[in-house]
Scaffold this motif. Structure first.
Motif, short mmCIF file in Angstrom:
data_model
loop_
_atom_site.label_atom_id
_atom_site.label_comp_id
_atom_site.label_asym_id
_atom_site.label_seq_id
_atom_site.Cartn_x
_atom_site.Cartn_y
_atom_site.Cartn_z
N ALA A 747 0.83 -1.21 0.00
CA ALA A 747 0.00 0.00 0.00
C ALA A 747 0.86 1.26 0.00
CB ALA A 747 -0.93 -0.01 1.21
N ARG A 748 1.93 1.26 0.79
CA ARG A 748 2.81 2.43 0.84
C ARG A 748 3.51 2.64 -0.49
NH1 ARG A 748 2.94 6.85 3.65
NH2 ARG A 748 3.41 6.01 5.72
N GLU A 749 3.96 1.54 -1.14
CA GLU A 749 4.63 1.67 -2.43
C GLU A 749 3.67 2.20 -3.49
OE1 GLU A 749 7.83 -1.97 -1.64
OE2 GLU A 749 6.01 -2.31 -2.82
N GLN A 750 2.40 1.75 -3.46
CA GLN A 750 1.41 2.28 -4.39
C GLN A 750 1.21 3.78 -4.18
OE1 GLN A 750 -2.17 -0.06 -3.99
NE2 GLN A 750 -1.01 -2.00 -4.03
N GLU A 751 1.21 4.18 -2.91
CA GLU A 751 1.03 5.60 -2.58
C GLU A 751 2.19 6.43 -3.12
OE1 GLU A 751 -0.50 7.96 1.43
OE2 GLU A 751 0.64 6.09 1.61
N ILE A 752 3.40 5.93 -2.96
CA ILE A 752 4.57 6.66 -3.44
C ILE A 752 4.59 6.68 -4.97
CG2 ILE A 752 7.10 6.53 -3.60
CD1 ILE A 752 7.10 5.63 -0.67
N ALA A 753 4.22 5.56 -5.60
CA ALA A 753 4.16 5.54 -7.07
C ALA A 753 3.18 6.59 -7.58
CB ALA A 753 3.76 4.14 -7.54
N GLN A 794 9.31 5.76 -15.58
CA GLN A 794 8.56 4.54 -15.90
C GLN A 794 7.54 4.23 -14.82
OE1 GLN A 794 12.17 2.18 -16.41
NE2 GLN A 794 11.46 1.62 -18.48
N ILE A 795 7.95 4.42 -13.54
CA ILE A 795 7.01 4.17 -12.44
C ILE A 795 5.83 5.13 -12.53
CG2 ILE A 795 6.74 4.16 -9.92
CD1 ILE A 795 9.72 3.51 -9.72
N ALA A 796 6.13 6.40 -12.87
CA ALA A 796 5.07 7.40 -12.94
C ALA A 796 4.05 7.03 -14.03
CB ALA A 796 5.66 8.77 -13.21
N VAL A 797 4.55 6.57 -15.20
CA VAL A 797 3.65 6.17 -16.28
C VAL A 797 2.79 4.99 -15.83
CG1 VAL A 797 3.56 5.17 -18.59
CG2 VAL A 797 5.14 7.04 -18.11
N TRP A 798 3.45 4.01 -15.18
CA TRP A 798 2.72 2.83 -14.70
C TRP A 798 1.63 3.23 -13.71
CZ3 TRP A 798 2.08 0.74 -9.83
CH2 TRP A 798 1.59 -0.58 -9.76
N ALA A 799 1.96 4.11 -12.78
CA ALA A 799 0.99 4.54 -11.77
C ALA A 799 -0.15 5.32 -12.40
CB ALA A 799 1.69 5.38 -10.71
N ALA A 800 0.17 6.15 -13.42
CA ALA A 800 -0.88 6.93 -14.08
C ALA A 800 -1.88 6.01 -14.77
CB ALA A 800 -0.24 7.89 -15.08
N GLU A 801 -1.37 4.97 -15.43
CA GLU A 801 -2.26 4.01 -16.09
C GLU A 801 -3.16 3.31 -15.08
OE1 GLU A 801 0.18 1.43 -18.34
OE2 GLU A 801 0.35 2.81 -20.04
N ARG A 802 -2.59 2.97 -13.92
CA ARG A 802 -3.41 2.32 -12.89
C ARG A 802 -4.55 3.24 -12.46
NH1 ARG A 802 -0.50 -0.35 -14.66
NH2 ARG A 802 -2.42 -1.18 -15.51
N SER A 803 -4.21 4.53 -12.27
CA SER A 803 -5.23 5.47 -11.79
C SER A 803 -6.28 5.75 -12.86
CB SER A 803 -4.58 6.79 -11.36
OG SER A 803 -3.96 7.43 -12.47
N ASN A 804 -5.93 5.54 -14.17
CA ASN A 804 -6.89 5.75 -15.26
C ASN A 804 -7.78 4.54 -15.49
OD1 ASN A 804 -5.98 8.34 -15.73
ND2 ASN A 804 -4.44 7.68 -17.25
#
Length: 807
Positions: A747-753, A794-804
């Motif tokens: 959960a913390r890693e998802q938050e930071i991503a 790369q992490i930022a792109v991955w996290a953005a896709e998850r949030s979309n």
């Protein structure tokens, strides 16, 4: 074959009798309970029972069973110091000693036996509570007249030995009496049994009281002893005595034994109470021989006290000691006799004379063979406990002159193996008293050794100031201490990056030492000149001075000095690129340092050998030496020493082709050094990181560095020593591929991503989540490892896709 578990438990002085049920119960309890305290009055047998239990438990504790004897200490701060001494832990600058001890024991499964805690019970409770909280596999067995009263403690009240029924011969108390009477040379038959039973009952089954009585059977029958004991107890139970029955019984037994002594035996027994711990015949003769006792009478009187079980004798080492109960009684008798101050003062004078003689033999006098120098060093170290008692009296009585003399003449407290920080406390305490009448040169000498301690504490500016003042105030003809100070200043100035000034002091010290024929300081000054030349890059000059230093050290003969100069020559050879010669020089120092027990210097030397052997591609030897150095560094609790070994392991990993392991070990070393406020080896590490970026890429290198800094140093060391490699990196998936499942990250890693999608820095993320930037860096490194990415983008792109909602 597995290594035999280590311990420092003493050999049993005689046969252990009875208590089988107690032993079985305690064996199980110590295994299930973090802290077990054996409580009971003096003489009930707490120590003997605890030692027996500990001996049974040795196989269950692979990291050792360690006895910490506290009876001889009077100051609370010495509790953790004694634990550290027994464990081989050395104090670190800027870190509480208890913290270093806790770190040393954190991953170890061992048992500490703290004996005689009652007079330091509050500090013992604090120390044990802290150790238990920080060391999950640690167990503590303690003996005390009162409980520690901490949360994790189980209190075991030690019972008396079983008492006999009429005519019973199988009771524990009777067995003990019969065994000890036999040891005293008395054969008892059945006719004596009734009197033995009566006596054991009168003594309430107290082991010490029974042993004291049994020792008298060579002069009195059991019936005669029982009659006299009964008379004494009838006196003790009248006149307003309020002590518990068992305490009155023990007091009665000790008083009775004391009253039966000859007058001179009584005098000697109470005078022996002045010693901190064990002592030898020579020390007893020098301190205790005063009217009405002559020195040549001590040996027979001491033998008589041993025969009567009032003094214990270690036959192998020919050393003696008093049981704590007897010692406390004798101390009170010493006070009542009006001899306390006189004996304390004589003890101080004798200790000062002995330590001055040992110091002169070990260090100052020319032409002394090494065996005699080493013997003087060992003799000085054996006096440390008594030296502390003598220094305490010097401070209490205001005898600053003798106290300062004692501080500066003990190699147990000086560079060759003692606790240099302790010397700071003693000298500062003595100098804070009235120094009127103390000669200025004596103050200057004290300042010199104070400067030594301050350098060991990394207080470089204060050390330099103190040393400079000492040099200014020394008498012109004080050649030896003047040279010592010049050589210390060389060390301090080199550590401060002031090589030119250091060279001046090394030359001055060499001039004075050469004029006086002082081989010790000639060698030390030449080693200083070699170090200065090495810093300046003048390798031929450094080699010449180093060879001369080793020659002078060999002429003096002290192994510590020879090891120091050999290591300096090894450093010069390494700087020249002659790795084989460097290794030979370093290896030369190993047996000398081992003989002296100089653990920190030995760990440093082994780390150097391992690093050089790795560069020579002698990987087996490198791994062996680095493993040994790491074990010693870990055992001493010195983070700087562990970091030094990690640097060597980093070199080994890279030489073996494991660049990832090299980065991890170097990062762990950097993190450890920064945790103690020291700068990392910037040039060495930057060069390594440059090679890693070229081969592994920026992202992977950054990830490894972050992971290594967060890694436990022991884990990083084991990884290289075991030759392990990181699992192959997962193939980097394009953002269009099927996404990694969200549950891979915590959960913390998802938050930071998610916060990385906002372009925040580590510091910015730390501010949002109220955590440290270092913690953020560790989480990002973990995310990269899990997702197979090499950049924050790369992490930022991955996290953005998850949030979309694409995942």
């Amino acid at each position: 074959m597995p290594e035999t578990p280590r311990h420092n438990l003493p050999a049993e002085p005689n046969r252990f009798v009875g208590r089988e049920r107690d032993l079985d119960d305690l064996h199980d309890l110590v295994g299930d309970t973090r802290v077990v305290t054996l409580c009971g009055v003096g003489g009930i047998g707490k120590t003997r029972l605890a030692l027996r239990v500990a001996a049974r438990l040795v196989p269950a504790y692979p990291d050792g069973v360690w006895l910490i004897e506290l009876a001889r200490f009077g100051r609370a701060e010495l509790v953790e110091q004694e634990i550290a001494r027994v464990l081989g832990v050395r104090e670190e600058a800027g870190r509480p000693l208890l913290g270093t001890v806790t770190a040393r024991l954190r991953e170890q499964r061992c048992l500490l036996l703290l004996d005689n805690c009652e007079h330091l019970v509050h500090r013992c409770a604090e120390v044990v509570a802290a150790l238990v909280a920080g060391c999950p596999s640690l167990r503590v067995l303690a003996t005390s007249r009162e409980p520690l009263r901490i949360a994790s403690e189980l209190i075991w009240r030690v019972p008396p030995l079983d008492l006999p029924d009429e005519g019973a011969a199988d009771a524990e108390s009777v067995q003990l009496f019969m065994d000890r009477a036999t040891a005293a040379g008395t054969k008892l038959d059945g006719a004596s049994l009734a009197d033995v039973v009566r006596l054991c009952r009168a003594l309430d089954g107290l082991p010490l009281a029974i042993e004291l009585a049994a020792a008298r059977t060579s002069l009195l029958s059991p019936g005669q002893i029982a009659d006299r004991i009964d008379d004494r107890f009838s006196l003790l139970t009248t006149g307003g005595r309020t002590a518990p029955a068992r305490q009155r019984t023990l007091l009665g037994a000790v008083e009775w034994s004391y009253d039966l002594l000859a007058a001179k035996e009584q005098v000697l027994l109470r005078r022996l109470s002045v010693f901190a711990g064990d002592f030898d015949l020579l020390l007893a003769e020098q301190v205790c021989a005063e009217r009405p006792i002559a020195a040549n009478e001590i040996v027979d009187l001491l033998g008589g006290l041993v025969d009567k079980s009032l003094v214990l004798c270690d036959e192998g080492r020919r050393r003696y000691r008093l049981l704590e109960t007897i010692k406390r009684y004798a101390l009170e008798r010493l006070r009542q006799a009006g001899e306390r101050e006189v004996l304390r003062e004589r003890h101080l004078h004798v200790l000062c004379a002995l330590q001055e003689r040992h110091f002169a033999t070990e260090v100052v006098e020319p032409g002394v063979p090494w065996p005699r120098r080493f013997e003087a060093l060992i003799a000085s170290r054996e006096l440390i406990d008594d030296q502390r008692v003598a220094l305490e009296w010097a401070a209490e009585s205001g005898d600053v002159l003798l106290g300062l003399r004692l501080c500066q003449t003990s190699t147990g407290l000086l560079p060759l193996g003692g606790n240099l920080r302790e010397i700071v406390g003693w000298i500062e305490r003595l100098l804070s008293l009235d120094t009127t009448g103390v000669p200025a040169e004596q103050i200057a000498h004290a300042m010199a050794y104070l400067a030594y301690g301050l350098e060991a504490k990394d207080e470089l500016s204060r050390s330099l100031e103190t040393a400079t003042r000492s040099l200014a105030e020394m008498a012109p003809d004080d050649d030896f201490p003047r040279c010592v100070m010049h050589n210390l200043v060389v060390v301090v100035l080199l550590r401060m990056g002031r090589a030119e000034e250091a060279a001046h002091h090394a030359e001055e010290g060499l001039t004075v030492a050469t004029r006086s024929g002082d081989r010790w300081n000639q060698a030390a000054s030449l080693a200083g000149l070699s170090a200065v030349a090495l810093v300046r890059g003048r390798l031929r000059e450094a080699q010449r001075h180093g060879e001369e230093a080793l020659a002078r050290a060999g002429e003096h003969g002290h192994r510590w000095l020879m090891a120091r100069t050999a290591v300096q020559l090894g450093a010069v050879a390494e700087a020249r690129g002659d790795l084989a010669a460097a290794r030979t020089r370093y290896e030369t120092a190993v047996p000398w340092l081992s003989e002296l027990g100089s653990d920190l210097e030995l760990s440093r030397c082994l780390a150097r050998i391992g690093r050089v052997a790795a560069m020579l591609h002698e990987f087996g030897s490198a791994r062996e030496r680095l493993a040994a150095g790491t074990d010693i560094a870990r055992a001493t609790g010195q983070r700087q020493a562990v970091a030094r070994c990690l640097v060597g392991l980093s070199v080994l990993a890279e030489c073996e082709g494991d660049l990832e392991g090299a980065v991890l070990a170097a990062a762990a070393a950097a993190g450890l050094r920064e945790s103690i406020g020291q700068h990392s080896a910037t040039t060495r590490f930057e060069e390594l990181l440059g090679r890693a970026r070229t081969k592994l890429g920026d992202g992977r290198t950054t990830s490894l560095w972050s992971r290594g800094r967060a890694m436990c140093p022991d884990v990083a060391a084991r990884r290289v020593l075991a030759g392990e490699r990181l699992p192959p990196k997962a193939a980097k998936a394009p953002v269009t591929a099927e996404p990694v499942r969200h549950s891979v990250l915590t959960a913390r890693e998802q938050e930071i991503a998610g916060l990385l999608t906002r372009g925040l820095s580590n510091r910015g993320i730390a501010g949002e989540l109220v955590i440290s930037p270092a913690t953020v860096a560790r989480h990002i490194a973990n995310i990269m490892e899990k997702l197979g990415y090499t950049s924050r983008a790369q992490i930022a792109v991955w996290a953005a896709e998850r949030s979309n909602g694409s995942g």
